[in-house]
Design a protein around this motif. Structure first.
Motif, PDB file in Angstrom:
ATOM      1  N   LEU A  24       0.829  -1.207   0.000  1.00 33.32           N
ATOM      2  CA  LEU A  24       0.000   0.000   0.000  1.00 33.32           C
ATOM      3  C   LEU A  24       0.863   1.256   0.000  1.00 33.32           C
ATOM      4  O   LEU A  24       0.571   2.230  -0.710  1.00 33.32           O
ATOM      5  CB  LEU A  24      -0.938   0.007   1.208  1.00 33.32           C
ATOM      6  CG  LEU A  24      -2.107  -0.964   1.157  1.00 33.32           C
ATOM      7  CD1 LEU A  24      -2.788  -1.033   2.519  1.00 33.32           C
ATOM      8  CD2 LEU A  24      -3.093  -0.558   0.075  1.00 33.32           C
ATOM      9  N   LEU A  25       1.932   1.252   0.783  1.00 28.47           N
ATOM     10  CA  LEU A  25       2.838   2.396   0.827  1.00 28.47           C
ATOM     11  C   LEU A  25       3.501   2.614  -0.528  1.00 28.47           C
ATOM     12  O   LEU A  25       3.570   3.745  -1.020  1.00 28.47           O
ATOM     13  CB  LEU A  25       3.892   2.194   1.912  1.00 28.47           C
ATOM     14  CG  LEU A  25       4.898   3.324   2.097  1.00 28.47           C
ATOM     15  CD1 LEU A  25       4.200   4.632   2.421  1.00 28.47           C
ATOM     16  CD2 LEU A  25       5.899   2.961   3.177  1.00 28.47           C
ATOM     17  N   GLU A  26       3.969   1.533  -1.157  1.00 25.77           N
ATOM     18  CA  GLU A  26       4.588   1.648  -2.484  1.00 25.77           C
ATOM     19  C   GLU A  26       3.619   2.229  -3.509  1.00 25.77           C
ATOM     20  O   GLU A  26       3.973   3.121  -4.278  1.00 25.77           O
ATOM     21  CB  GLU A  26       5.062   0.277  -2.971  1.00 25.77           C
ATOM     22  CG  GLU A  26       6.342  -0.201  -2.368  1.00 25.77           C
ATOM     23  CD  GLU A  26       6.770  -1.520  -2.989  1.00 25.77           C
ATOM     24  OE1 GLU A  26       5.910  -2.413  -3.162  1.00 25.77           O
ATOM     25  OE2 GLU A  26       7.957  -1.637  -3.316  1.00 25.77           O
ATOM     26  N   VAL A  27       2.391   1.724  -3.525  1.00 25.75           N
ATOM     27  CA  VAL A  27       1.395   2.197  -4.489  1.00 25.75           C
ATOM     28  C   VAL A  27       1.025   3.650  -4.209  1.00 25.75           C
ATOM     29  O   VAL A  27       0.872   4.458  -5.134  1.00 25.75           O
ATOM     30  CB  VAL A  27       0.154   1.282  -4.472  1.00 25.75           C
ATOM     31  CG1 VAL A  27      -0.982   1.868  -5.286  1.00 25.75           C
ATOM     32  CG2 VAL A  27       0.519  -0.100  -4.996  1.00 25.75           C
ATOM     33  N   ALA A  28       0.885   4.015  -2.941  1.00 29.66           N
ATOM     34  CA  ALA A  28       0.551   5.398  -2.589  1.00 29.66           C
ATOM     35  C   ALA A  28       1.665   6.351  -3.028  1.00 29.66           C
ATOM     36  O   ALA A  28       1.390   7.438  -3.555  1.00 29.66           O
ATOM     37  CB  ALA A  28       0.299   5.521  -1.086  1.00 29.66           C
ATOM     38  N   GLU A  29       2.919   5.951  -2.829  1.00 30.02           N
ATOM     39  CA  GLU A  29       4.034   6.794  -3.254  1.00 30.02           C
ATOM     40  C   GLU A  29       4.063   6.929  -4.775  1.00 30.02           C
ATOM     41  O   GLU A  29       4.317   8.007  -5.304  1.00 30.02           O
ATOM     42  CB  GLU A  29       5.353   6.245  -2.722  1.00 30.02           C
ATOM     43  CG  GLU A  29       5.491   6.458  -1.221  1.00 30.02           C
ATOM     44  CD  GLU A  29       6.750   5.836  -0.640  1.00 30.02           C
ATOM     45  OE1 GLU A  29       7.441   5.069  -1.335  1.00 30.02           O
ATOM     46  OE2 GLU A  29       7.028   6.127   0.537  1.00 30.02           O
ATOM     47  N   HIS A  30       3.781   5.848  -5.471  1.00 31.12           N
ATOM     48  CA  HIS A  30       3.724   5.910  -6.937  1.00 31.12           C
ATOM     49  C   HIS A  30       2.593   6.819  -7.399  1.00 31.12           C
ATOM     50  O   HIS A  30       2.788   7.641  -8.301  1.00 31.12           O
ATOM     51  CB  HIS A  30       3.558   4.492  -7.511  1.00 31.12           C
ATOM     52  CG  HIS A  30       3.520   4.452  -9.003  1.00 31.12           C
ATOM     53  ND1 HIS A  30       4.644   4.658  -9.769  1.00 31.12           N
ATOM     54  CD2 HIS A  30       2.510   4.242  -9.867  1.00 31.12           C
ATOM     55  CE1 HIS A  30       4.332   4.580 -11.042  1.00 31.12           C
ATOM     56  NE2 HIS A  30       3.036   4.325 -11.122  1.00 31.12           N
ATOM     57  N   ALA A  31       1.423   6.689  -6.785  1.00 33.74           N
ATOM     58  CA  ALA A  31       0.293   7.552  -7.127  1.00 33.74           C
ATOM     59  C   ALA A  31       0.623   9.008  -6.846  1.00 33.74           C
ATOM     60  O   ALA A  31       0.235   9.906  -7.605  1.00 33.74           O
ATOM     61  CB  ALA A  31      -0.948   7.114  -6.353  1.00 33.74           C
ATOM     62  N   ARG A  47       3.568  10.394  -7.034  1.00 31.77           N
ATOM     63  CA  ARG A  47       4.471  10.867  -8.084  1.00 31.77           C
ATOM     64  C   ARG A  47       3.740  11.130  -9.392  1.00 31.77           C
ATOM     65  O   ARG A  47       4.195  11.915 -10.218  1.00 31.77           O
ATOM     66  CB  ARG A  47       5.588   9.856  -8.315  1.00 31.77           C
ATOM     67  CG  ARG A  47       6.613   9.812  -7.192  1.00 31.77           C
ATOM     68  CD  ARG A  47       7.844   9.001  -7.564  1.00 31.77           C
ATOM     69  NE  ARG A  47       7.544   7.612  -7.855  1.00 31.77           N
ATOM     70  CZ  ARG A  47       7.517   6.627  -6.958  1.00 31.77           C
ATOM     71  NH1 ARG A  47       7.749   6.878  -5.686  1.00 31.77           N
ATOM     72  NH2 ARG A  47       7.235   5.391  -7.324  1.00 31.77           N
ATOM     73  N   MET A  48       2.602  10.485  -9.602  1.00 31.95           N
ATOM     74  CA  MET A  48       1.829  10.662 -10.842  1.00 31.95           C
ATOM     75  C   MET A  48       1.018  11.959 -10.857  1.00 31.95           C
ATOM     76  O   MET A  48       0.561  12.389 -11.908  1.00 31.95           O
ATOM     77  CB  MET A  48       0.886   9.480 -11.042  1.00 31.95           C
ATOM     78  CG  MET A  48       1.605   8.180 -11.321  1.00 31.95           C
ATOM     79  SD  MET A  48       0.503   6.758 -11.352  1.00 31.95           S
ATOM     80  CE  MET A  48      -0.543   7.139 -12.742  1.00 31.95           C
ATOM     81  N   ARG A  49       0.848  12.559  -9.685  1.00 32.74           N
ATOM     82  CA  ARG A  49       0.086  13.804  -9.613  1.00 32.74           C
ATOM     83  C   ARG A  49       0.777  14.887 -10.409  1.00 32.74           C
ATOM     84  O   ARG A  49       1.989  15.002 -10.426  1.00 32.74           O
ATOM     85  CB  ARG A  49      -0.065  14.254  -8.170  1.00 32.74           C
ATOM     86  CG  ARG A  49      -0.915  13.313  -7.351  1.00 32.74           C
ATOM     87  CD  ARG A  49      -0.941  13.669  -5.895  1.00 32.74           C
ATOM     88  NE  ARG A  49      -1.114  15.104  -5.681  1.00 32.74           N
ATOM     89  CZ  ARG A  49      -1.062  15.659  -4.491  1.00 32.74           C
ATOM     90  NH1 ARG A  49      -0.819  14.925  -3.435  1.00 32.74           N
ATOM     91  NH2 ARG A  49      -1.225  16.943  -4.345  1.00 32.74           N
ATOM     92  N   THR A  50       0.000  15.701 -11.066  1.00 31.28           N
ATOM     93  CA  THR A  50       0.582  16.820 -11.800  1.00 31.28           C
ATOM     94  C   THR A  50       0.779  17.996 -10.857  1.00 31.28           C
ATOM     95  O   THR A  50      -0.084  18.288 -10.029  1.00 31.28           O
ATOM     96  CB  THR A  50      -0.334  17.240 -12.976  1.00 31.28           C
ATOM     97  OG1 THR A  50      -1.629  17.508 -12.462  1.00 31.28           O
ATOM     98  CG2 THR A  50      -0.398  16.154 -14.023  1.00 31.28           C
ATOM     99  N   PRO A  51       1.915  18.685 -10.978  1.00 33.13           N
ATOM    100  CA  PRO A  51       2.145  19.848 -10.109  1.00 33.13           C
ATOM    101  C   PRO A  51       1.147  20.961 -10.390  1.00 33.13           C
ATOM    102  O   PRO A  51       0.734  21.159 -11.529  1.00 33.13           O
ATOM    103  CB  PRO A  51       3.560  20.297 -10.432  1.00 33.13           C
ATOM    104  CG  PRO A  51       3.998  19.516 -11.591  1.00 33.13           C
ATOM    105  CD  PRO A  51       2.984  18.457 -11.888  1.00 33.13           C
TER     106      PRO A  51
END
Length: 76
Positions: A62-69, A71-75
């Motif tokens: 869950l932590l790995e997926v949350a961190e990946h998600a 990083r996918m957010r646009t600034p």
């Protein structure tokens, strides 16, 4: 079609434990999914009791997926 639950709870249920030969207890971690958002059409609750090692593995994933998600957010 995939059904989605609206909330998740994690708890340690003393009733979900087994005695060990040394007098200790093997304690499971319960994960409970519920869906109260649809009123009468709500999904039935679903639950699973995980071994401690399974709960740790799930938490890590869950932590790995949350961190990946994240990083996918646009600034902005």
């Amino acid at each position: 079609m995939t059904d989605y639950y609206s909330s998740i709870r994690v708890l340690i249920d003393p009733e979900q434990s087994d005695p060990l030969p040394d007098g200790g207890r093997r304690q499971d971690v319960s994960v409970i999914l519920t869906d109260a958002s649809r009123g009468d059409r709500a999904l039935r609750p679903a639950a699973v009791a995980l071994l401690v090692c399974q709960a740790r593995a799930l938490a890590f994933e869950l932590l790995e997926v949350a961190e990946h998600a994240d990083r996918m957010r646009t600034p902005r």
